[in-house]
Design an enzyme around this catalytic site. Sequence first.
Site, PDB file in Angstrom:
ATOM      1  N   GLY A  46      26.214  34.144  41.490  1.00 46.67           N
ATOM      2  CA  GLY A  46      26.799  34.121  40.201  1.00 46.67           C
ATOM      3  C   GLY A  46      27.886  33.005  39.952  1.00 46.67           C
ATOM      4  N   GLN A  51      34.544  28.302  36.179  1.00 46.69           N
ATOM      5  CA  GLN A  51      34.755  27.958  37.459  1.00 46.69           C
ATOM      6  C   GLN A  51      34.312  26.410  37.729  1.00 46.69           C
ATOM      7  OE1 GLN A  51      32.286  31.408  38.849  1.00 46.69           O
ATOM      8  NE2 GLN A  51      33.478  31.134  40.789  1.00 46.69           N
ATOM      9  N   CYS A  95      33.912  35.069  46.147  1.00 47.59           N
ATOM     10  CA  CYS A  95      33.857  34.311  44.835  1.00 47.59           C
ATOM     11  C   CYS A  95      33.677  32.614  45.214  1.00 47.59           C
ATOM     12  CB  CYS A  95      35.277  34.477  44.011  1.00 47.59           C
ATOM     13  SG  CYS A  95      35.257  33.644  42.281  1.00 47.59           S
ATOM     14  N   LEU A  96      33.250  32.181  44.584  1.00 44.38           N
ATOM     15  CA  LEU A  96      32.910  30.595  44.958  1.00 44.38           C
ATOM     16  C   LEU A  96      34.235  29.818  44.725  1.00 44.38           C
ATOM     17  CD1 LEU A  96      29.324  29.820  43.569  1.00 44.38           C
ATOM     18  CD2 LEU A  96      29.970  30.042  45.757  1.00 44.38           C
ATOM     19  N   HIS A 137      31.468  41.022  37.558  1.00 41.11           N
ATOM     20  CA  HIS A 137      32.595  40.042  38.365  1.00 41.11           C
ATOM     21  C   HIS A 137      32.460  38.581  37.411  1.00 41.11           C
ATOM     22  CE1 HIS A 137      33.808  37.546  42.074  1.00 41.11           C
ATOM     23  NE2 HIS A 137      33.640  36.748  41.230  1.00 41.11           N
ATOM     24  N   GLU A 138      31.500  38.230  37.005  1.00 48.88           N
ATOM     25  CA  GLU A 138      31.229  37.051  36.089  1.00 48.88           C
ATOM     26  C   GLU A 138      32.021  37.096  34.690  1.00 48.88           C
ATOM     27  OE1 GLU A 138      30.718  34.550  37.876  1.00 48.88           O
ATOM     28  OE2 GLU A 138      29.887  35.477  39.379  1.00 48.88           O
ATOM     29  N   HIS A 141      35.463  36.626  34.942  1.00 50.95           N
ATOM     30  CA  HIS A 141      35.932  35.187  34.741  1.00 50.95           C
ATOM     31  C   HIS A 141      36.205  34.873  33.560  1.00 50.95           C
ATOM     32  CE1 HIS A 141      35.862  33.899  39.021  1.00 50.95           C
ATOM     33  NE2 HIS A 141      34.668  34.264  39.349  1.00 50.95           N
TER      34      HIS A 141
HETATM   35 NI    NI Z   1      33.804  34.688  41.135  1.00 52.02          NI
END
Ligand code: NI
Length: 171
Positions: A46, A51, A95-96, A137-138, A141
């Site tokens: 995701g 991000q 998380c990226l 989660h997204e 963000h």
């Molecule tokens: Ni994340």
Amino acid sequence: MAIRPIVMLGDPVLRTAADPVESFDDELRELVSDMFETMYHAEGVGLAAPQIGLSKRILVIDTRREDDPDGGRLALVNPEILAVSRATEKASEGCLSIPGLEEFVERPAVVEVRGFDPEGNEITVEADDLLGRALQHEIDHLDGVLFLDRVSALKRRMLLKKWRKLQDEDE
Ligand code: NI
């Protein structure tokens, strides 16, 4: 299509509530393509627009690569959570934007989300397992919330300590 640089923990854009998208145009669709490409390149499931440094309410998810046969690939614009289950589930998240850290996070087991596809069609998704977790989660963000905020204070301190150590090793 292009791979965009992913911003890391510490960048204020990750702590900012993103703005709703107002026009469903070619620019948006190009951006969504870039987000998918960036996510695949980083081997994530995701990615949210903040991000890649853009404070816009857009997310992409593809959970098919993980062991989630019911998973899916979707792009959602201006998503909102309509309902969550009372039952919760704990599972590991990463998380990226915070590579190297993983922790168990407790979230509602089932979530119902409404948003728009990149063409502007309204879609509603009800999901559990990895897809349900990725959606939550997204969407977090898009509100400037990170999975670190959803663990105990003690665990958060340990994770941030590890993060600083990883950053020092990189220098
Ligand atoms: Ni994340």
